[in-house]
Design a protein around this motif. Structure first.
Motif, PDB file in Angstrom:
ATOM      1  N   LYS A   3       0.813  -1.208   0.000  1.00  0.00           N
ATOM      2  CA  LYS A   3       0.000   0.000   0.000  1.00  0.00           C
ATOM      3  C   LYS A   3       0.849   1.261   0.000  1.00  0.00           C
ATOM      4  CE  LYS A   3      -3.834  -2.249   2.041  1.00  0.00           C
ATOM      5  NZ  LYS A   3      -5.138  -2.126   2.452  1.00  0.00           N
ATOM      6  N   LYS A   4       2.044   1.184   0.578  1.00  0.00           N
ATOM      7  CA  LYS A   4       2.907   2.358   0.629  1.00  0.00           C
ATOM      8  C   LYS A   4       3.984   2.252  -0.438  1.00  0.00           C
ATOM      9  CE  LYS A   4       2.261   3.650   5.377  1.00  0.00           C
ATOM     10  NZ  LYS A   4       2.904   4.117   6.569  1.00  0.00           N
ATOM     11  N   ASN A   5       4.284   3.369  -1.044  1.00  0.00           N
ATOM     12  CA  ASN A   5       5.303   3.423  -2.077  1.00  0.00           C
ATOM     13  C   ASN A   5       6.571   4.010  -1.468  1.00  0.00           C
ATOM     14  OD1 ASN A   5       6.466   3.214  -4.554  1.00  0.00           O
ATOM     15  ND2 ASN A   5       5.494   5.014  -5.406  1.00  0.00           N
ATOM     16  N   ASN A   6       7.405   3.145  -0.890  1.00  0.00           N
ATOM     17  CA  ASN A   6       8.582   3.579  -0.168  1.00  0.00           C
ATOM     18  C   ASN A   6       9.734   2.615  -0.468  1.00  0.00           C
ATOM     19  OD1 ASN A   6      10.483   4.420   1.699  1.00  0.00           O
ATOM     20  ND2 ASN A   6       8.999   4.680   3.338  1.00  0.00           N
ATOM     21  N   THR A  65       8.698   0.933  -4.158  1.00  0.00           N
ATOM     22  CA  THR A  65       8.675  -0.357  -3.474  1.00  0.00           C
ATOM     23  C   THR A  65       9.277  -1.437  -4.365  1.00  0.00           C
ATOM     24  OG1 THR A  65       6.687   0.321  -2.293  1.00  0.00           O
ATOM     25  CG2 THR A  65       7.188  -2.014  -2.287  1.00  0.00           C
TER      26      THR A  65
END
Length: 88
Positions: A3-6, A65
């Motif tokens: 869900k997170k783009n990191n 990611t």
């Protein structure tokens, strides 16, 4: 899951499968493993799982990611290659 783009979360995701492979096959099974003739098989399976995670994160358009998973996969692959070549 994705869900997170990191970048750092991707690196963490990419390190999970190789660490689990090491824990399961090197620590828990030790000499009871079926793969004693081919000791790199568990790590190759872990790399394959990383590539599956990479595919799912790329389909979700999470570029950072995906890059983190790719970096972790390449680093783990290089470490496995270096340690297997050094030990042999």
């Amino acid at each position: 899951m994705f869900k997170k783009n990191n970048l750092y979360i991707g690196m963490l995701y990419g390190c999970v499968a190789p660490v689990l492979a090491w824990l399961i096959f090197a620590v828990l099974l030790k000499n009871d493993s079926i793969f004693l003739d081919k000791p790199a098989i568990p790590y190759l399976i872990a790399i394959g799982l990383n590539l599956v995670m990479l595919r799912f994160s790329a389909k979700a358009y999470l570029d950072k990611t995906s890059n983190g998973i790719m970096i972790a996969t390449f680093v783990c692959t290089l470490l496995i290659f270096v340690f297997k070549m050094h030990i042999s």
